[in-house]
Scaffold this motif. Structure first.
Motif, PDB file in Angstrom:
ATOM      1  N   TRP A 390       0.792  -1.231   0.000  1.00 27.09           N
ATOM      2  CA  TRP A 390       0.000   0.000   0.000  1.00 27.09           C
ATOM      3  C   TRP A 390       0.825   1.282   0.000  1.00 27.09           C
ATOM      4  N   LEU A 391       2.077   1.260   0.456  1.00 24.80           N
ATOM      5  CA  LEU A 391       2.869   2.491   0.448  1.00 24.80           C
ATOM      6  C   LEU A 391       3.137   3.011  -0.971  1.00 24.80           C
ATOM      7  N   PRO A 392       3.540   2.169  -1.952  1.00 24.79           N
ATOM      8  CA  PRO A 392       3.697   2.703  -3.311  1.00 24.79           C
ATOM      9  C   PRO A 392       2.408   3.266  -3.894  1.00 24.79           C
ATOM     10  N   VAL A 393       1.275   2.648  -3.564  1.00 22.77           N
ATOM     11  CA  VAL A 393      -0.007   3.161  -4.064  1.00 22.77           C
ATOM     12  C   VAL A 393      -0.293   4.543  -3.488  1.00 22.77           C
ATOM     13  N   VAL A 394      -0.066   4.722  -2.186  1.00 18.32           N
ATOM     14  CA  VAL A 394      -0.310   6.026  -1.558  1.00 18.32           C
ATOM     15  C   VAL A 394       0.633   7.080  -2.123  1.00 18.32           C
ATOM     16  N   ALA A 395       1.916   6.713  -2.298  1.00 20.47           N
ATOM     17  CA  ALA A 395       2.876   7.677  -2.845  1.00 20.47           C
ATOM     18  C   ALA A 395       2.510   8.072  -4.275  1.00 20.47           C
ATOM     19  N   ALA A 396       2.118   7.090  -5.115  1.00 11.11           N
ATOM     20  CA  ALA A 396       1.730   7.406  -6.494  1.00 11.11           C
ATOM     21  C   ALA A 396       0.496   8.299  -6.529  1.00 11.11           C
ATOM     22  N   ALA A 397      -0.475   8.044  -5.659  1.00  6.56           N
ATOM     23  CA  ALA A 397      -1.680   8.880  -5.619  1.00  6.56           C
ATOM     24  C   ALA A 397      -1.343  10.306  -5.201  1.00  6.56           C
ATOM     25  N   ALA A 398      -0.408  10.468  -4.257  1.00  8.36           N
ATOM     26  CA  ALA A 398      -0.025  11.810  -3.812  1.00  8.36           C
ATOM     27  C   ALA A 398       0.658  12.583  -4.936  1.00  8.36           C
ATOM     28  N   VAL A 399       1.576  11.929  -5.628  1.00 11.08           N
ATOM     29  CA  VAL A 399       2.266  12.599  -6.732  1.00 11.08           C
ATOM     30  C   VAL A 399       1.296  12.932  -7.854  1.00 11.08           C
ATOM     31  N   TRP A 400       0.379  12.042  -8.155  1.00  9.24           N
ATOM     32  CA  TRP A 400      -0.602  12.263  -9.221  1.00  9.24           C
ATOM     33  C   TRP A 400      -1.483  13.472  -8.924  1.00  9.24           C
ATOM     34  N   GLY A 406       4.715  13.808  -1.215  1.00  9.51           N
ATOM     35  CA  GLY A 406       4.128  12.554  -0.770  1.00  9.51           C
ATOM     36  C   GLY A 406       4.983  11.353  -1.100  1.00  9.51           C
ATOM     37  N   ALA A 407       5.930  11.516  -2.037  1.00 11.23           N
ATOM     38  CA  ALA A 407       6.818  10.400  -2.362  1.00 11.23           C
ATOM     39  C   ALA A 407       7.761  10.061  -1.212  1.00 11.23           C
ATOM     40  N   LEU A 408       7.905  11.010  -0.261  1.00 11.36           N
ATOM     41  CA  LEU A 408       8.792  10.746   0.876  1.00 11.36           C
ATOM     42  C   LEU A 408       8.289   9.585   1.739  1.00 11.36           C
ATOM     43  N   ILE A 409       7.011   9.219   1.580  1.00 11.73           N
ATOM     44  CA  ILE A 409       6.479   8.111   2.362  1.00 11.73           C
ATOM     45  C   ILE A 409       7.166   6.798   2.007  1.00 11.73           C
ATOM     46  N   LEU A 410       7.791   6.752   0.839  1.00  7.60           N
ATOM     47  CA  LEU A 410       8.505   5.540   0.432  1.00  7.60           C
ATOM     48  C   LEU A 410       9.748   5.293   1.284  1.00  7.60           C
ATOM     49  N   LEU A 411      10.196   6.338   2.017  1.00  6.39           N
ATOM     50  CA  LEU A 411      11.339   6.146   2.911  1.00  6.39           C
ATOM     51  C   LEU A 411      11.023   5.178   4.047  1.00  6.39           C
ATOM     52  N   TRP A 412       9.748   4.917   4.262  1.00  5.28           N
ATOM     53  CA  TRP A 412       9.357   3.963   5.303  1.00  5.28           C
ATOM     54  C   TRP A 412       9.661   2.521   4.896  1.00  5.28           C
ATOM     55  N   LEU A 413       9.792   2.253   3.607  1.00  8.41           N
ATOM     56  CA  LEU A 413      10.005   0.885   3.134  1.00  8.41           C
ATOM     57  C   LEU A 413      11.309   0.267   3.646  1.00  8.41           C
ATOM     58  N   PRO A 414      12.467   0.966   3.588  1.00  8.49           N
ATOM     59  CA  PRO A 414      13.688   0.344   4.137  1.00  8.49           C
ATOM     60  C   PRO A 414      13.567   0.019   5.617  1.00  8.49           C
ATOM     61  N   TRP A 415      12.956   0.936   6.388  1.00  6.71           N
ATOM     62  CA  TRP A 415      12.794   0.670   7.820  1.00  6.71           C
ATOM     63  C   TRP A 415      11.858  -0.513   8.051  1.00  6.71           C
ATOM     64  N   SER A 416      10.764  -0.589   7.279  1.00  7.24           N
ATOM     65  CA  SER A 416       9.829  -1.695   7.426  1.00  7.24           C
ATOM     66  C   SER A 416      10.507  -3.024   7.105  1.00  7.24           C
ATOM     67  N   ALA A 417      11.339  -3.047   6.057  1.00  9.02           N
ATOM     68  CA  ALA A 417      12.039  -4.284   5.700  1.00  9.02           C
ATOM     69  C   ALA A 417      13.057  -4.665   6.776  1.00  9.02           C
ATOM     70  N   PHE A 418      13.782  -3.679   7.279  1.00 12.25           N
ATOM     71  CA  PHE A 418      14.762  -3.959   8.338  1.00 12.25           C
ATOM     72  C   PHE A 418      14.074  -4.497   9.587  1.00 12.25           C
ATOM     73  N   ARG A 419      12.957  -3.873   9.967  1.00 14.00           N
ATOM     74  CA  ARG A 419      12.238  -4.328  11.161  1.00 14.00           C
ATOM     75  C   ARG A 419      11.685  -5.730  10.964  1.00 14.00           C
ATOM     76  N   ALA A 420      11.162  -6.040   9.775  1.00 10.84           N
ATOM     77  CA  ALA A 420      10.633  -7.379   9.508  1.00 10.84           C
ATOM     78  C   ALA A 420      11.743  -8.428   9.595  1.00 10.84           C
ATOM     79  N   HIS A 421      12.914  -8.102   9.057  1.00  5.56           N
ATOM     80  CA  HIS A 421      14.031  -9.058   9.111  1.00  5.56           C
ATOM     81  C   HIS A 421      14.455  -9.309  10.553  1.00  5.56           C
ATOM     82  N   ARG A 422      14.514  -8.262  11.365  1.00  3.86           N
ATOM     83  CA  ARG A 422      14.914  -8.419  12.770  1.00  3.86           C
ATOM     84  C   ARG A 422      13.844  -9.185  13.559  1.00  3.86           C
TER      85      ARG A 422
END
Length: 515
Positions: A390-400, A406-422
């Motif tokens: 859902w984060l790419p969808v929200v970012a694309a809708a904001a830019v559109w 609104g594209a800055l919301i994609l910065l949450w993806l690296p943190w989300s992946a790191f947290r999931a791995h841990r």
């Protein structure tokens, strides 16, 4: 309230029916008045449209209050209880007469409740709770304090026999001989209670409650207009001073720090109200918790009623080397929401103290486990799959829609992946002949375990994603299970999950043979 008088000193005569305290009707009236307070206020405020309407409004309010007083007195006059050899008999009802027999063996929890008004009159409210009950078996409003404590002591002595005798309960009984006096297992000092507030975020409860009350009391738009006017005046005055950029940054930092300090002050105040004087004691294999600053609560439960255990630690608690120990007991969900204090054996204690408390109450268990069985890491990305979708969808809708920030919301993806791995790296479980345990979390860590004798049901679950990755999850349930953390062994290889399910199924079948 922590001292329990002898039964003989409390004037409890089992040979005849007993009445409640003579001031019982007053406390029932106050409880009913609290329920009818808003309708009465609405009647007096909105019903006054003239002299005649005002007279009728006051007359109706007086009639309602008189009816409530009459009902309260009738409830006091018709409520009786008798203490028998095997239980307590309660007779109540004004129009419809009810008689209830409550065996001592069915009473799982005894709560002695004292608010400031109770303490002023030297009385207490007694609640007798059972397993699976949505409401207490009996509510005695109110008794003399010594009489309430004597009834609690009576339930202790006459409700000791386990309902399901097993080898585990026999071993526990042999390992913990009865004591003549209460043994204090944990006591929190005032500084410990302050530390609870500093390490929690309960201050948001006060802030949100204040916002909700403000929205209800003031007309719509009044608060927003006041905030807008105050902000405009403050910024207008500051702009005349022509401050530099660093001054604005400093003011913003001071405002954030001030709000954070205010939240901590609220958290400490709530912690003092709830946990001041917290003491966990044990008497003849029964646990008792006493806590509260203004409202004192004394809850008692038999050790055999404990179904599951949960240890938790937040990042702040981990930094301060503290943990929180919670239990699930055999009681209904509604009772659980009311009696949260009983669920907390250690609101805040060191990891060593929590582990020692578990080993004392469960001497047949080896806690903590010497080794945790890990979970395969190849499916770690499933924990951040919602964010990936859902984060790419929200970012694309904001830019559109013309919001490139609104594209800055994609910065949450690296943190989300790191947290999931841990999180996946820390997942694990332990299973032996005595108990089953699971651990998880990384930012918010938790451990949850239960004795095999306390398991009620099992479930082997496989989602489409599990079938693709060749994994499965084993869900376990105990009586009175609650909280936000289920007892579940997640993402095991399918063969391991089926082996665990078979082993736990044999233990559950063996337990049912003893019923």
């Amino acid at each position: 309230m922590s001292s329990v008088p002898p039964i003989e000193d409390a004037a409890v005569d089992p040979a005849q029916e007993q009445r409640l305290h003579p001031w019982s009707w007053l406390f029932v009236l106050l409880m009913q008045m609290r329920q009818f307070l808003l309708p009465l206020v609405a009647l007096l405020v909105f019903g006054n449209r003239g002299d005649r309407d005002e007279m009728w409004s006051y007359a109706a309010a007086v009639v309602v209050i008189a009816v409530l007083v009459g009902v309260s007195i009738l409830q006091f006059l018709t409520y009786r209880y008798r203490i028998g050899r095997d239980g307590i008999s309660v007779r109540s009802g004004v129009v419809s007469r009810n008689r209830r027999e409550i065996p001592f063996a069915r009473i799982h929890n005894v709560v002695v409740h004292q608010n400031p008004l109770h303490r002023l009159f030297g009385v207490a409210e007694l609640r007798l709770e059972s397993a699976g009950g949505a409401r207490p078996e009996a509510e005695m409003r109110v008794l003399k304090l010594s009489q309430a404590l004597a009834l609690e002591q009576l339930v202790r002595h006459r409700g000791q026999a386990p309902a399901v005798p097993t080898a585990a309960t026999a071993e526990v009984a042999a390992a913990t001989p009865p004591r003549g006096d209460d043994a204090v297992l944990l006591r929190l000092s005032p500084w410990d209670v302050v530390r609870i507030g500093l390490l929690s975020n309960r201050g948001w409860v006060v802030v949100l409650a204040a916002l909700g009350a403000t929205m209800q009391l003031f007309p719509r738009g009044t608060m927003s207009d006041a905030i807008e006017y105050g902000s405009r005046q403050a910024f207008g005055y500051a702009s005349h001073l022509h401050p530099a950029t660093w001054v604005w940054a400093l003011l913003a930092l001071v405002a954030v720090l001030g709000f954070w300090v205010l939240l901590r002050v609220f958290s400490v105040a709530l912690a003092l109200l709830r946990y001041y004087g917290f003491q966990l004691s044990e008497h003849e294999r029964r646990l008792t918790v006493v806590s509260g600053l203004l409202t004192r609560l004394r809850s008692s439960v038999a050790r055999r009623r404990i179904q599951a255990w949960t240890l938790r630690e937040s990042p702040l608690q981990r930094w301060a080397r503290r943990r929180h120990l919670r239990i699930d007991i055999a009681a209904g969900a509604a009772v659980e929401n009311e009696r949260r204090d009983l669920r907390e054996l250690a609101p805040l204690a060191t990891p060593e103290a929590c582990d020692a408390l578990v080993r004392h109450l469960l001497p047949q268990l080896q806690w903590p486990p010497a080794r945790w069985q890990p979970v395969q890491q190849r499916g770690w990305w499933r924990l951040c799959l919602p964010a990936l979708l859902w984060l790419p969808v929200v970012a694309a809708a904001a830019v559109w829609n013309g919001l490139p920030m609104g594209a800055l919301i994609l910065l949450w993806l690296p943190w989300s992946a790191f947290r999931a791995h841990r999180q996946m790296a820390r997942m694990g479980y332990h299973l032996d002949a005595q108990y089953v345990a699971a651990r998880g979390g990384w930012w918010q860590r938790w451990w949850r375990f239960a004795e095999l004798d306390k398991l009620q049901s099992l479930r082997l679950s496989r989602s489409p994603l599990d079938r693709w990755l060749g994994t499965a999850s084993v869900w376990l349930d105990t009586a009175g299970a609650g909280g936000s953390i289920p007892l579940c062994l997640r993402y095991l290889p399918e063969a391991d999950a089926r082996a665990v399910y078979a082993q736990l199924g044999q233990a559950l079948a063996k337990r049912r043979l003893h019923w």
